[in-house]
Design a protein around this motif. Structure first.
Motif, PDB file in Angstrom:
ATOM      1  N   ALA A  66      10.364 -68.546  28.434  1.00 18.34           N
ATOM      2  CA  ALA A  66      10.602 -67.927  27.127  1.00 18.34           C
ATOM      3  C   ALA A  66      12.001 -68.255  26.616  1.00 18.34           C
ATOM      4  O   ALA A  66      12.178 -68.585  25.436  1.00 18.34           O
ATOM      5  N   ALA A  67      12.981 -68.190  27.498  1.00 20.66           N
ATOM      6  CA  ALA A  67      14.346 -68.535  27.093  1.00 20.66           C
ATOM      7  C   ALA A  67      14.414 -69.987  26.631  1.00 20.66           C
ATOM      8  O   ALA A  67      15.109 -70.308  25.654  1.00 20.66           O
ATOM      9  N   ARG A  68      13.674 -70.862  27.305  1.00 20.17           N
ATOM     10  CA  ARG A  68      13.648 -72.278  26.912  1.00 20.17           C
ATOM     11  C   ARG A  68      12.920 -72.490  25.586  1.00 20.17           C
ATOM     12  O   ARG A  68      13.308 -73.343  24.792  1.00 20.17           O
ATOM     13  N   ILE A  69      11.860 -71.720  25.333  1.00 24.15           N
ATOM     14  CA  ILE A  69      11.172 -71.812  24.038  1.00 24.15           C
ATOM     15  C   ILE A  69      12.149 -71.478  22.919  1.00 24.15           C
ATOM     16  O   ILE A  69      12.255 -72.199  21.923  1.00 24.15           O
ATOM     17  N   TYR A  70      12.883 -70.378  23.089  1.00 21.96           N
ATOM     18  CA  TYR A  70      13.843 -69.997  22.052  1.00 21.96           C
ATOM     19  C   TYR A  70      14.971 -71.012  21.934  1.00 21.96           C
ATOM     20  O   TYR A  70      15.465 -71.260  20.828  1.00 21.96           O
ATOM     21  N   ALA A  71      15.363 -71.640  23.036  1.00 22.00           N
ATOM     22  CA  ALA A  71      16.380 -72.693  22.960  1.00 22.00           C
ATOM     23  C   ALA A  71      15.872 -73.858  22.109  1.00 22.00           C
ATOM     24  O   ALA A  71      16.616 -74.413  21.293  1.00 22.00           O
ATOM     25  N   GLY A  72      14.612 -74.216  22.294  1.00 25.55           N
ATOM     26  CA  GLY A  72      14.021 -75.278  21.481  1.00 25.55           C
ATOM     27  C   GLY A  72      13.939 -74.895  20.012  1.00 25.55           C
ATOM     28  O   GLY A  72      14.223 -75.715  19.128  1.00 25.55           O
ATOM     29  N   GLN A  73      13.572 -73.657  19.751  1.00 19.57           N
ATOM     30  CA  GLN A  73      13.517 -73.198  18.359  1.00 19.57           C
ATOM     31  C   GLN A  73      14.904 -73.203  17.732  1.00 19.57           C
ATOM     32  O   GLN A  73      15.075 -73.602  16.578  1.00 19.57           O
ATOM     33  N   LEU A  74      15.900 -72.775  18.497  1.00 19.91           N
ATOM     34  CA  LEU A  74      17.270 -72.754  17.969  1.00 19.91           C
ATOM     35  C   LEU A  74      17.798 -74.158  17.709  1.00 19.91           C
ATOM     36  O   LEU A  74      18.569 -74.364  16.762  1.00 19.91           O
ATOM     37  N   ALA A  75      17.387 -75.124  18.526  1.00 18.47           N
ATOM     38  CA  ALA A  75      17.827 -76.502  18.310  1.00 18.47           C
ATOM     39  C   ALA A  75      17.373 -77.012  16.950  1.00 18.47           C
ATOM     40  O   ALA A  75      18.062 -77.825  16.318  1.00 18.47           O
ATOM     41  N   VAL A  76      16.238 -76.524  16.480  1.00 19.17           N
ATOM     42  CA  VAL A  76      15.692 -76.971  15.200  1.00 19.17           C
ATOM     43  C   VAL A  76      16.064 -76.024  14.060  1.00 19.17           C
ATOM     44  O   VAL A  76      16.435 -76.464  12.968  1.00 19.17           O
ATOM     45  N   LEU A  77      15.980 -74.729  14.314  1.00 23.61           N
ATOM     46  CA  LEU A  77      16.142 -73.737  13.241  1.00 23.61           C
ATOM     47  C   LEU A  77      17.420 -72.896  13.346  1.00 23.61           C
ATOM     48  O   LEU A  77      17.608 -71.982  12.542  1.00 23.61           O
ATOM     49  N   GLY A  78      18.256 -73.197  14.291  1.00 25.57           N
ATOM     50  CA  GLY A  78      19.412 -72.347  14.571  1.00 25.57           C
ATOM     51  C   GLY A  78      20.349 -72.106  13.417  1.00 25.57           C
ATOM     52  O   GLY A  78      20.968 -71.049  13.320  1.00 25.57           O
TER      53      GLY A  78
END
Length: 169
Positions: free
Chosen positions: A19-31
């Motif tokens: 889950a932490a990695r999913i949010y890291a991926g989302q932040l890389a794009v939408l941060g």
């Protein structure tokens, strides 16, 4: 400690890591976008969950899943891919993941007895936070994502497979 409790800790550690990695991926794009602070908040809670289970792994002599390197890549890829589809798709990912985790944690809560009251309480607390994440996703347009039903069905299936694998491998 029972084999069942060891499986619970192993899979919950893996799930919070993913889950932490999913949010890291989302932040890389939408941060840097409007959803950045919302995603950061959810990731911070997942990191707290991960830290708690990471403490339990050595303290309770639980072998972590051998799949952590795979979840490292797969979680980030899922987060980044859904975010690349747009903010609503990223929120649909959150809804799908958190609905599976809700059912998963509910089953664990029901299975844990009084000897594991502290673990049951931890899981109940984390479950409430995961449901709050689902609600955040719904409030931020998850259901308006293109192909919402198909997207969430695919993500839920992937989560269920990840749970089964992480319990054992």
């Amino acid at each position: 400690m029972s084999a069942q409790v060891k499986r619970f800790i192993r899979v919950d550690h893996a799930g919070e890591y993913g889950a932490a990695r999913i949010y890291a991926g989302q932040l890389a794009v939408l941060g840097r976008g409007a959803q950045g602070p919302v995603i950061e908040h959810m990731q911070a809670q997942e990191m707290e969950h991960l830290e708690r289970f990471a403490e339990m792994i050595p303290a309770r002599r639980v072998r972590p899943t051998a799949l952590l390197p795979f979840w490292h890549v797969a979680g980030f890829a899922l987060g980044a891919a859904t975010a690349a589809l747009g903010e609503k798709a990223a929120m649909a990912c959150t809804v799908a993941v958190e609905e599976v985790i809700d059912a998963h944690y509910a089953g664990q809560e029901a299975a844990l007895g009084e000897r594991e009251a502290a673990l049951r309480e931890t899981i109940a607390t984390f479950r409430a936070e995961e449901l709050a994440h689902r609600d955040i996703g719904l409030a931020n347009g998850a259901e308006q994502a293109p192909g919402y039903r198909l997207l969430t069905a695919l993500i839920k299936t992937g989560c269920r497979v990840a749970i089964k694998l992480s319990e054992r491998v």
